[in-house]
Design a protein around this motif. Structure first.
Motif, PDB file in Angstrom:
ATOM      1  N   ALA A  60       0.840  -1.192   0.000  1.00 45.71           N
ATOM      2  CA  ALA A  60       0.000   0.000   0.000  1.00 45.71           C
ATOM      3  C   ALA A  60       0.875   1.242   0.000  1.00 45.71           C
ATOM      4  O   ALA A  60       2.002   1.212   0.490  1.00 45.71           O
ATOM      5  N   VAL A  61       0.367   2.288  -0.580  1.00 45.59           N
ATOM      6  CA  VAL A  61       1.036   3.590  -0.477  1.00 45.59           C
ATOM      7  C   VAL A  61       0.438   4.285   0.742  1.00 45.59           C
ATOM      8  O   VAL A  61      -0.778   4.431   0.843  1.00 45.59           O
ATOM      9  N   VAL A  62       1.287   4.665   1.694  1.00 43.22           N
ATOM     10  CA  VAL A  62       0.774   5.231   2.942  1.00 43.22           C
ATOM     11  C   VAL A  62       1.431   6.575   3.223  1.00 43.22           C
ATOM     12  O   VAL A  62       2.507   6.870   2.708  1.00 43.22           O
ATOM     13  N   GLN A  63       0.752   7.349   4.044  1.00 41.68           N
ATOM     14  CA  GLN A  63       1.352   8.598   4.511  1.00 41.68           C
ATOM     15  C   GLN A  63       1.855   8.350   5.932  1.00 41.68           C
ATOM     16  O   GLN A  63       1.107   7.842   6.771  1.00 41.68           O
ATOM     17  N   ILE A  64       3.110   8.684   6.173  1.00 45.30           N
ATOM     18  CA  ILE A  64       3.704   8.393   7.478  1.00 45.30           C
ATOM     19  C   ILE A  64       3.516   9.585   8.413  1.00 45.30           C
ATOM     20  O   ILE A  64       3.819  10.722   8.032  1.00 45.30           O
ATOM     21  N   ASP A  65       3.006   9.315   9.623  1.00 48.74           N
ATOM     22  CA  ASP A  65       3.009  10.346  10.660  1.00 48.74           C
ATOM     23  C   ASP A  65       4.327  10.210  11.421  1.00 48.74           C
ATOM     24  O   ASP A  65       4.520   9.256  12.178  1.00 48.74           O
ATOM     25  N   GLN A  66       5.245  11.121  11.176  1.00 49.76           N
ATOM     26  CA  GLN A  66       6.621  10.947  11.631  1.00 49.76           C
ATOM     27  C   GLN A  66       6.755  10.788  13.150  1.00 49.76           C
ATOM     28  O   GLN A  66       7.474   9.898  13.621  1.00 49.76           O
ATOM     29  N   PRO A  67       6.042  11.634  13.962  1.00 51.54           N
ATOM     30  CA  PRO A  67       6.183  11.436  15.417  1.00 51.54           C
ATOM     31  C   PRO A  67       5.749  10.037  15.867  1.00 51.54           C
ATOM     32  O   PRO A  67       6.390   9.427  16.727  1.00 51.54           O
ATOM     33  N   THR A  68       4.684   9.521  15.258  1.00 56.44           N
ATOM     34  CA  THR A  68       4.224   8.175  15.633  1.00 56.44           C
ATOM     35  C   THR A  68       5.253   7.129  15.244  1.00 56.44           C
ATOM     36  O   THR A  68       5.572   6.210  15.998  1.00 56.44           O
ATOM     37  N   ARG A  69       5.793   7.290  14.039  1.00 60.13           N
ATOM     38  CA  ARG A  69       6.785   6.323  13.571  1.00 60.13           C
ATOM     39  C   ARG A  69       8.040   6.363  14.456  1.00 60.13           C
ATOM     40  O   ARG A  69       8.611   5.325  14.784  1.00 60.13           O
ATOM     41  N   ASP A  70       8.457   7.559  14.858  1.00 58.62           N
ATOM     42  CA  ASP A  70       9.647   7.679  15.709  1.00 58.62           C
ATOM     43  C   ASP A  70       9.408   7.030  17.077  1.00 58.62           C
ATOM     44  O   ASP A  70      10.294   6.366  17.623  1.00 58.62           O
TER      45      ASP A  70
END
Ligand SMILES: [Zn+2]
Length: 508
Positions: free
Chosen positions: A39-49
């Motif tokens: 899937a093509v997704v949009q990353i929420d950077q704070p959540t990913r970190d």
């Protein structure tokens, strides 16, 4: 990137190859290929970190001994941080709002959980690319292109990312197929973030390859790096992580080619015996000694006991230190991370792990740096105390490679002999006849083909059948070139000897 956010449809092309993907698995007659959902997704950077920090904290806690106090501290830190997350409505505003607080608390508690170990693992990104194996040489050209594009993209996101790549032959394929990619690599090399490593044209077999060919591997490989990346980028480390054993003559060749150090992990795969040392002086037949280091990174659930394809997991980082046998001598070890064999290289997850483990409780410190500089550091710290191994580095595995695909081994030897004769006669012709033009480009191309086919899955016979169809063709081409050079040289020599009745060439 903003150029894709223009409100218009865009096409995403995926390229897959239906090769022999599963041929290594036992009891599997046919290849099974899987396409997992993507899937093509949009990353929420704070959540990913936050997720990356939590992933590493859990991984470290699970890898530590029960007696280690940091283990309980880390589990408590995770428990507290997850309790701070607002999970009443998945992925609503409240959830995202709670992430920064939870992450800050997790970080603070990790820091308070204890100091890192007094040991440093130098992690270097790497993509082991088998020039042929379960795929043909045609495919590795594409694999190299894809792997190297990924490296450059991730370098934009991770400023500390250091990547190490061997085999001038691969760089030459990329130069021909993707010139703009090659230009971008050259820039990263100049910055010192991309380290061209090794000395040989390919990571060649060192048991079946002839002595002169080994010298040519170095000559072609070193020349390519110098011509394209400059003298400063010439590697000091012979990088052969996956070759099936190392001849006793190699230390002399390494030093005479201008290199100083040797790296592998492969001897860790031996069936019965473990080498008593991981860092040592390897002494050759003539007495030359080369500082040698075996990476001790364990392979998680894999085939061998050590790997050049680390996933940069906490268990591998801690395991690299645990497995090292000479802790009394030095504390700087090497871990090569990134998908390999078929390439791919480091992923975002691996780079996140490494960033999080820079200084993690009860874990070796992690840094990314030049592999040549690591060897230099080991030498300055421990050179006087290192033990010496005087003999070949024999691998107790893959023994069938000496006897299989004998047609290929025979063709290699014939090509080596023919090139010897062609070069000898061409040199003599050049001395005797000032009008004779030494065919340097032809001979260089011929040696490139011979050296390519000495790759550590080609000449030993461990590749799939279609690889050997191409190998036979290339050896025939080499022998034809050698014969043409020989005939022209004999003509020139005969002309200078003044014996016009002599036949031009009847030798074979
Ligand atoms: Zn390999």
């Amino acid at each position: 990137p903003s150029q894709w956010r223009d409100g218009r449809p865009h096409q995403l092309a995926l390229h897959g190859w239906t090769g022999l993907g599963g041929a290594m698995l036992p009891n599997q007659d046919t290849t099974q290929l899987y396409l997992h959902p993507c899937a093509v997704v949009q990353i929420d950077q704070p959540t990913r970190d936050f997720y990356a920090t939590a992933r590493v904290a859990l991984g470290v806690a699970e890898s530590l001994d029960d007696k280690e106090p940091a283990r309980a501290h880390l589990l408590n830190a995770l428990d507290d941080a997850f309790n701070m997350l607002d999970t009443r409505e998945p992925f609503d505003e409240g959830f995202y709002d709670s992430i920064p607080r939870a992450h800050a608390a997790l970080r603070a508690k990790i820091e308070a959980a204890g100091p890192p170990l007094d040991a440093t693992i130098v992690a270097t990104g790497h993509a082991h690319l088998d020039v042929a194996w379960l795929w043909t040489v045609d495919q590795i050209r594409r694999k190299a292109g894809r792997s190297f594009y990924t490296v450059l993209r991730l370098m934009e996101e991770f400023p500390d990312y250091h990547f190490t790549q061997s085999q001038p032959q691969l760089y030459d394929f990329v130069r021909q197929d993707y010139p703009e990619l090659f230009a971008a690599i050259t820039e990263r090399v100049a910055e010192g973030r991309w380290e061209p490593i090794g000395g040989m044209w390919v990571e060649a077999d060192c048991n079946l390859t002839g002595a002169e060919s080994l010298a040519r591997q170095f000559l072609l490989g070193r020349t390519f790096f110098r011509e394209h990346f400059g003298r400063d980028a010439e590697s000091r480390v012979l990088w052969l992580p996956d070759v099936f054993g190392y001849a006793w003559a190699l230390p002399q060749l390494i030093k005479q080619a201008g290199l100083e150090y040797f790296f592998t992990i492969k001897i860790g795969w031996s069936q019965y015996n473990r080498m008593p040392y991981d860092t040592f002086w390897w002494q050759g037949l003539d007495g030359t000694r080369v500082l040698t280091h075996f990476s001790t990174t364990p392979e998680d659930g894999g085939f061998g006991t050590s790997t050049y394809n680390s996933d940069a997991t906490p268990s591998q980082v801690i395991g690299t230190w645990t497995n090292f046998q000479q802790k009394e001598l030095h504390h700087n070890l090497l871990m090569a991370f990134g998908y390999g064999d078929g390439g791919g290289g480091p992923t975002r997850e691996m780079l996140e792990n490494i960033r999080a483990m820079t200084a993690f409780p009860a874990t070796p410190r992690l840094c990314q740096m030049d592999v040549g500089d690591l060897f230099r550091a080991i030498e300055s710290k421990a050179a006087r105390h290192l033990p010496t191994w005087n003999g070949e580095l024999y691998l107790e595995l893959h023994r069938g490679t000496y006897t299989t695909q004998s047609r290929t081994k025979r063709a290699n030897r014939k090509s080596e002999f023919r090139l010897h004769d062609a070069e000898f006669l061409a040199s003599l012709a050049a001395v005797l006849d000032s009008d004779y033009e030494y065919p340097a480009a032809t001979l260089r191309h011929a040696w490139e083909l011979v050296c390519l086919n000495q790759f550590h899955d080609i000449i030993p016979g461990s590749s799939i059948g279609p690889v050997y169809v191409e190998t036979q063709k290339q050896h025939a081409e080499v022998q034809q070139m050698a014969r043409a050079v020989q005939d022209a040289a004999l003509s020139a020599i005969a002309g200078r000897l003044g014996d016009s009745s002599a036949p031009e060439s009847t030798q074979s």
